[in-house]
Design a protein around this motif. Structure first.
Motif, short mmCIF file in Angstrom:
data_model
loop_
_atom_site.label_atom_id
_atom_site.label_comp_id
_atom_site.label_asym_id
_atom_site.label_seq_id
_atom_site.Cartn_x
_atom_site.Cartn_y
_atom_site.Cartn_z
N TRP A 137 0.80 -1.21 0.00
CA TRP A 137 0.00 0.00 0.00
C TRP A 137 0.85 1.28 0.00
O TRP A 137 0.45 2.29 -0.58
CB TRP A 137 -0.93 0.03 1.22
N LEU A 138 2.00 1.24 0.66
CA LEU A 138 2.81 2.46 0.79
C LEU A 138 3.23 3.03 -0.56
O LEU A 138 2.92 4.19 -0.87
CB LEU A 138 4.03 2.19 1.68
N PRO A 139 3.94 2.25 -1.42
CA PRO A 139 4.30 2.81 -2.72
C PRO A 139 3.09 3.12 -3.59
O PRO A 139 3.12 4.07 -4.38
CB PRO A 139 5.18 1.72 -3.34
N VAL A 140 2.03 2.33 -3.46
CA VAL A 140 0.82 2.58 -4.25
C VAL A 140 0.21 3.92 -3.91
O VAL A 140 -0.17 4.70 -4.79
CB VAL A 140 -0.21 1.44 -4.04
N LEU A 141 0.13 4.23 -2.63
CA LEU A 141 -0.44 5.52 -2.20
C LEU A 141 0.45 6.69 -2.63
O LEU A 141 -0.06 7.75 -3.00
CB LEU A 141 -0.64 5.52 -0.69
N VAL A 142 1.75 6.49 -2.57
CA VAL A 142 2.68 7.56 -2.99
C VAL A 142 2.52 7.85 -4.48
O VAL A 142 2.38 9.00 -4.91
CB VAL A 142 4.13 7.18 -2.67
N PHE A 147 0.37 11.07 -9.03
CA PHE A 147 -0.44 11.08 -10.25
C PHE A 147 -1.58 12.09 -10.13
O PHE A 147 -1.82 12.88 -11.06
CB PHE A 147 -1.01 9.67 -10.49
N GLU A 148 -2.26 12.09 -8.99
CA GLU A 148 -3.36 13.03 -8.79
C GLU A 148 -2.86 14.48 -8.81
O GLU A 148 -3.51 15.36 -9.39
CB GLU A 148 -4.06 12.75 -7.46
N ALA A 149 -1.72 14.72 -8.19
CA ALA A 149 -1.16 16.08 -8.18
C ALA A 149 -0.84 16.55 -9.59
O ALA A 149 -1.10 17.71 -9.96
CB ALA A 149 0.10 16.11 -7.31
N LEU A 150 -0.27 15.66 -10.41
CA LEU A 150 0.06 16.00 -11.80
C LEU A 150 -1.20 16.31 -12.60
O LEU A 150 -1.27 17.34 -13.30
CB LEU A 150 0.82 14.84 -12.44
N ALA A 170 -8.94 12.43 -12.82
CA ALA A 170 -8.58 12.49 -11.39
C ALA A 170 -9.66 11.82 -10.53
O ALA A 170 -9.35 11.09 -9.59
CB ALA A 170 -8.40 13.95 -10.97
N ALA A 171 -10.93 12.06 -10.87
CA ALA A 171 -12.02 11.42 -10.15
C ALA A 171 -11.99 9.92 -10.34
O ALA A 171 -12.23 9.15 -9.40
CB ALA A 171 -13.37 11.98 -10.61
N ALA A 172 -11.67 9.47 -11.55
CA ALA A 172 -11.59 8.04 -11.84
C ALA A 172 -10.54 7.37 -10.97
O ALA A 172 -10.76 6.28 -10.42
CB ALA A 172 -11.26 7.83 -13.32
N CYS A 173 -9.40 8.02 -10.83
CA CYS A 173 -8.33 7.47 -9.98
C CYS A 173 -8.81 7.40 -8.53
O CYS A 173 -8.54 6.42 -7.82
CB CYS A 173 -7.09 8.35 -10.09
N GLY A 174 -9.54 8.43 -8.09
CA GLY A 174 -10.07 8.43 -6.74
C GLY A 174 -11.06 7.30 -6.50
O GLY A 174 -11.04 6.64 -5.46
N GLY A 237 -11.03 5.43 -17.20
CA GLY A 237 -9.98 5.61 -16.20
C GLY A 237 -10.22 4.76 -14.98
O GLY A 237 -9.30 4.10 -14.47
N ASP A 238 -11.45 4.72 -14.50
CA ASP A 238 -11.80 3.91 -13.34
C ASP A 238 -11.51 2.44 -13.61
O ASP A 238 -10.88 1.74 -12.79
CB ASP A 238 -13.29 4.11 -13.01
N ALA A 239 -11.94 1.95 -14.77
CA ALA A 239 -11.74 0.53 -15.10
C ALA A 239 -10.26 0.17 -15.20
O ALA A 239 -9.81 -0.82 -14.62
CB ALA A 239 -12.46 0.21 -16.41
N LEU A 240 -9.51 0.98 -15.93
CA LEU A 240 -8.10 0.65 -16.18
C LEU A 240 -7.24 0.79 -14.93
O LEU A 240 -6.39 -0.06 -14.64
CB LEU A 240 -7.55 1.53 -17.31
N ILE A 241 -7.47 1.86 -14.17
CA ILE A 241 -6.68 2.06 -12.95
C ILE A 241 -7.03 0.99 -11.92
O ILE A 241 -6.15 0.50 -11.18
CB ILE A 241 -6.89 3.48 -12.38
#
Length: 290
Positions: A137-142, A147-150, A170-174, A237-241
């Protein structure tokens, strides 16, 4: 087999609920000025609109259905099914409100259905564990945070439909992160720990934070531009991420090698179908009754 059927059924119910919510929230968000983008004042203005509150009600229904789907199936199976949310919702709305469904909607429905069938059959997702592996989880969250910041930085540097598309991504990633956290949290309950284990897991509270953040980003995406700009990025985005999270966090597997060709072809067909549906008068709120 029965467990997989339940997972798919509740994933479909989630898709229908989410699609309904997106259309309702788009109608409400379109009335808010650009000056409120990424400000808390946006939510304050939306709270005064009944149509937006109805959309939030559908979000809650979707969350309950998604929890069941993720508790009974791999994330790489559940999340991609959500691409049917827009066509399913438009077909239902057309039936309930006696609206004539034109060629654009039927073309989009066929494209999304065939694209999903091709992609899922080619990828054959499955396997994996109920819990995320160790400290993954740690590297995934980082990486997710970077990605969200970019994406948000790029969104703030543009306007109109390009901003809507980026905020949709960005919403899809969330939402994908929310699903992964939810699945990991539910595993505490399923593994015999009971409610005490569930409520003591950080993943449960992470689910709430990520879900609220994703909802906020979605409202901004719907406000920034047309549904045709935000919905394809949100859906695909939601599906792929989510598939990436499933592989990295839960050890789920997909076919690779030459199978990537039909998988990418399926994704392209889905994207074209969703874009066609999002441009339809029914999705935009300008309909003709039959």
């Amino acid at each position: 087999m029965m467990v997989r059927v339940i997972s798919v059924l509740f994933a479909v119910l989630t898709a229908i609920s989410n699609g309904t919510a997106s259309v309702l929230q788009r109608r409400a968000a379109a009335t808010v000025p650009d000056s409120d983008v990424l400000h808390v004042s946006l939510i304050g203005k939306l709270l005064r609109q009944r149509v937006w509150l109805a959309g939030i009600g559908m979000v809650l229904v979707a969350a309950a259905c998604q929890a069941v789907a993720l508790a009974t199936g791999p994330i790489a199976v559940v999340q991609p099914i959500f691409v049917i949310e827009l066509p399913a919702t438009l077909l239902l709305a057309g039936h309930l409100f006696q609206v004539r469904l034109g060629a654009r909607i039927w073309t989009g429905v066929v494209a999304v259905t065939l694209g999903l069938a091709l992609g899922m059959a080619s990828a054959a997702p499955g396997g994996g564990t109920e819990r995320a592996h160790g400290l993954t989880w740690l590297p995934v969250l980082v990486v997710t945070g970077l990605f969200e910041a970019l994406v948000l930085g790029l969104a703030l540097s543009t306007r109109g439909n390009p901003r809507a598309a980026l905020l949709g991504l960005a919403a899809a990633c969330g939402y994908a992160l929310t699903a992964a956290l939810m699945k990991d949290a539910l595993a505490h309950l399923e593994n015999g720990g009971g409610l005490a284990a569930l409520f003591s897991s950080w993943q449960l509270y992470g689910t709430a934070v990520a879900g609220v953040g994703a909802l906020f980003l979605l409202q901004n995406a719907l406000q920034a531009g047309s549904l045709a700009a935000s919905q394809p990025m949100l859906t695909l985005g939601d599906a792929l991420i989510s598939i990436v999270y499933g592989v990295v966090l839960f050890g789920e597997h997909l076919r690779t090698g030459w199978w990537l060709v039909p998988e990418l072809a399926g994704a392209a067909v889905i994207a074209a179908g969703v874009a066609e549906l999002a441009r339809s008068p029914l999705a935009q709120g300008t309909v003709t009754r039959g």
